[in-house]
Write a protein that holds these residues in place. Structure first.
Motif, PDB file in Angstrom:
ATOM      1  N   TRP A  89      -3.638  18.296  -2.616  1.00 36.18           N
ATOM      2  CA  TRP A  89      -2.730  17.227  -3.122  1.00 36.18           C
ATOM      3  C   TRP A  89      -2.976  16.142  -1.859  1.00 36.18           C
ATOM      4  O   TRP A  89      -3.005  16.724  -0.797  1.00 36.18           O
ATOM      5  CB  TRP A  89      -1.213  17.274  -3.522  1.00 36.18           C
ATOM      6  N   VAL A  90      -2.706  14.874  -2.191  1.00 34.77           N
ATOM      7  CA  VAL A  90      -3.073  13.976  -1.225  1.00 34.77           C
ATOM      8  C   VAL A  90      -1.973  13.158  -0.736  1.00 34.77           C
ATOM      9  O   VAL A  90      -1.058  12.734  -1.759  1.00 34.77           O
ATOM     10  CB  VAL A  90      -4.172  12.880  -1.675  1.00 34.77           C
ATOM     11  N   ALA A  91      -1.537  13.041   0.430  1.00 34.99           N
ATOM     12  CA  ALA A  91      -0.422  12.271   0.994  1.00 34.99           C
ATOM     13  C   ALA A  91      -0.877  10.840   0.851  1.00 34.99           C
ATOM     14  O   ALA A  91      -1.781  10.384   1.138  1.00 34.99           O
ATOM     15  CB  ALA A  91      -0.137  12.526   2.416  1.00 34.99           C
ATOM     16  N   VAL A  92       0.165  10.026   0.286  1.00 34.30           N
ATOM     17  CA  VAL A  92       0.055   8.417   0.175  1.00 34.30           C
ATOM     18  C   VAL A  92       1.140   7.830   0.823  1.00 34.30           C
ATOM     19  O   VAL A  92       2.323   8.495   1.099  1.00 34.30           O
ATOM     20  CB  VAL A  92      -0.114   8.021  -1.254  1.00 34.30           C
ATOM     21  N   ALA A  93       1.250   6.434   1.339  1.00 33.46           N
ATOM     22  CA  ALA A  93       2.178   5.869   2.130  1.00 33.46           C
ATOM     23  C   ALA A  93       3.313   5.562   1.081  1.00 33.46           C
ATOM     24  O   ALA A  93       3.294   5.495   0.112  1.00 33.46           O
ATOM     25  CB  ALA A  93       1.392   4.423   2.548  1.00 33.46           C
ATOM     26  N   SER A  94       4.506   5.572   1.833  1.00 34.62           N
ATOM     27  CA  SER A  94       5.610   5.210   0.845  1.00 34.62           C
ATOM     28  C   SER A  94       5.657   3.505   0.335  1.00 34.62           C
ATOM     29  O   SER A  94       4.960   2.757   1.371  1.00 34.62           O
ATOM     30  CB  SER A  94       6.889   5.335   1.980  1.00 34.62           C
ATOM     31  N   GLN A  95       6.535   3.547  -0.655  1.00 32.00           N
ATOM     32  CA  GLN A  95       6.181   2.202  -1.168  1.00 32.00           C
ATOM     33  C   GLN A  95       7.734   1.349  -0.942  1.00 32.00           C
ATOM     34  O   GLN A  95       8.001   0.449  -1.228  1.00 32.00           O
ATOM     35  CB  GLN A  95       6.083   2.298  -2.602  1.00 32.00           C
ATOM     36  N   VAL A  96       8.520   2.166  -0.255  1.00 32.45           N
ATOM     37  CA  VAL A  96       9.976   1.481   0.327  1.00 32.45           C
ATOM     38  C   VAL A  96      10.224   1.753   1.636  1.00 32.45           C
ATOM     39  O   VAL A  96      11.111   2.399   1.942  1.00 32.45           O
ATOM     40  CB  VAL A  96      10.981   2.243  -0.414  1.00 32.45           C
ATOM     41  N   PRO A  97       9.371   1.064   2.720  1.00 33.23           N
ATOM     42  CA  PRO A  97       9.448   1.338   4.229  1.00 33.23           C
ATOM     43  C   PRO A  97      10.658   0.820   4.484  1.00 33.23           C
ATOM     44  O   PRO A  97      11.264   1.386   5.610  1.00 33.23           O
ATOM     45  CB  PRO A  97       8.412   0.470   4.553  1.00 33.23           C
ATOM     46  N   HIS A 187      18.131   6.458   3.182  1.00 32.79           N
ATOM     47  CA  HIS A 187      18.204   5.224   3.682  1.00 32.79           C
ATOM     48  C   HIS A 187      17.122   4.919   4.701  1.00 32.79           C
ATOM     49  O   HIS A 187      17.679   5.018   5.888  1.00 32.79           O
ATOM     50  CB  HIS A 187      19.679   4.970   4.016  1.00 32.79           C
ATOM     51  N   LEU A 188      16.070   4.520   4.369  1.00 38.12           N
ATOM     52  CA  LEU A 188      15.047   4.088   5.351  1.00 38.12           C
ATOM     53  C   LEU A 188      15.668   2.902   6.282  1.00 38.12           C
ATOM     54  O   LEU A 188      14.935   3.200   7.180  1.00 38.12           O
ATOM     55  CB  LEU A 188      13.550   3.851   4.449  1.00 38.12           C
ATOM     56  N   ALA A 189      15.994   2.087   5.648  1.00 46.66           N
ATOM     57  CA  ALA A 189      16.464   0.887   6.586  1.00 46.66           C
ATOM     58  C   ALA A 189      17.556   1.325   7.633  1.00 46.66           C
ATOM     59  O   ALA A 189      17.305   0.952   8.928  1.00 46.66           O
ATOM     60  CB  ALA A 189      17.278  -0.322   5.633  1.00 46.66           C
ATOM     61  N   ALA A 190      18.429   2.267   7.343  1.00 42.26           N
ATOM     62  CA  ALA A 190      19.339   2.876   8.348  1.00 42.26           C
ATOM     63  C   ALA A 190      18.826   3.726   9.070  1.00 42.26           C
ATOM     64  O   ALA A 190      19.599   4.348  10.009  1.00 42.26           O
ATOM     65  CB  ALA A 190      20.526   2.864   7.723  1.00 42.26           C
TER      66      ALA A 190
END
Length: 206
Positions: A89-97, A187-190
């Motif tokens: 499987w391949v790692a992909v970047a987050s869409q909700v940074p 909660h990526l922002a916090a």
């Protein structure tokens, strides 16, 4: 008294990792791979799609547990590297940074015969607050954890919501509407990960 949710477990940091399957695979094949991975580190993931749809993406996150604790992001990274090495499987970047990631089940409680809600009910709550800043996809909510020598597997149909933090109240309203006992917020922002439980509910999901 107004029903709401209260935080019952939390961990610093907000870790998530999306994996893309080079070739769509049957749900059972993905279940076996994740169950094997759970022998070294607990697994919590969303599999976008419905019921028995072939799996094209696996979205991993941390599920805080009052009983077992929460794995550190570094442990999760190591587990993902091992999973990639075994599966291709391949790692992909987050869409909700800078957003939040939440999975909601659609069945009331854990009884397989309980009432089932629709994804449209969740999107209605989100749309009522904002027409933009969110996405909601049908998904299989799955988890696997080694308890003793046995991997405990859980799966439920639901939705995965990726949204701006300002929409957390709409997510809570959707959870109440679908009579959800428990859900996890990444909660990526916090840079926090926490689980909430519906007020007045006894017992524990973690």
């Amino acid at each position: 008294m107004t029903t709401s949710y209260c935080e019952v477990a939390a961990a610093q940091g907000a870790w998530m990792q999306a994996l893309r399957l080079p070739v769509a695979a049957p749900v059972e094949q993905v279940r076996r791979a994740l169950s094997e991975a759970a022998r070294t580190s607990p697994v919590a993931a969303f599999l976008p799609g419905e019921a028995d749809d072939p799996v094209e993406e696996v979205l991993l996150y941390r599920d805080p547990s009052r009983t077992y604790g929460t794995p550190d992001p570094s442990v999760c990274d190591t587990a993902v590297s091992a999973l990639i090495a075994k599966t291709g499987w391949v790692a992909v970047a987050s869409q909700v940074p800078g957003g939040v990631l939440v999975g909601l089940g659609l069945r009331e409680g854990y009884d397989t015969g309980a009432a089932q809600h629709s994804p449209a009910e969740v999107t209605d709550h989100l749309r009522a607050l904002s027409a933009t800043g969110w996405s909601c996809r049908t998904a299989r909510l799955v988890s696997a954890r080694l308890v003793g020598r046995t991997v405990r597997w859980y799966a439920e149909d639901g939705v995965v919501v990726q949204a701006e933090p300002r929409l957390l109240l709409a997510v809570q309203a959707a959870a109440l509407g679908c009579a959800q006992h428990w859900y996890v917020v990444t909660h990526l922002a916090a840079q926090r990960t926490y689980a909430v439980q519906r007020s007045g509910d006894g017992g524990s999901s973690g």
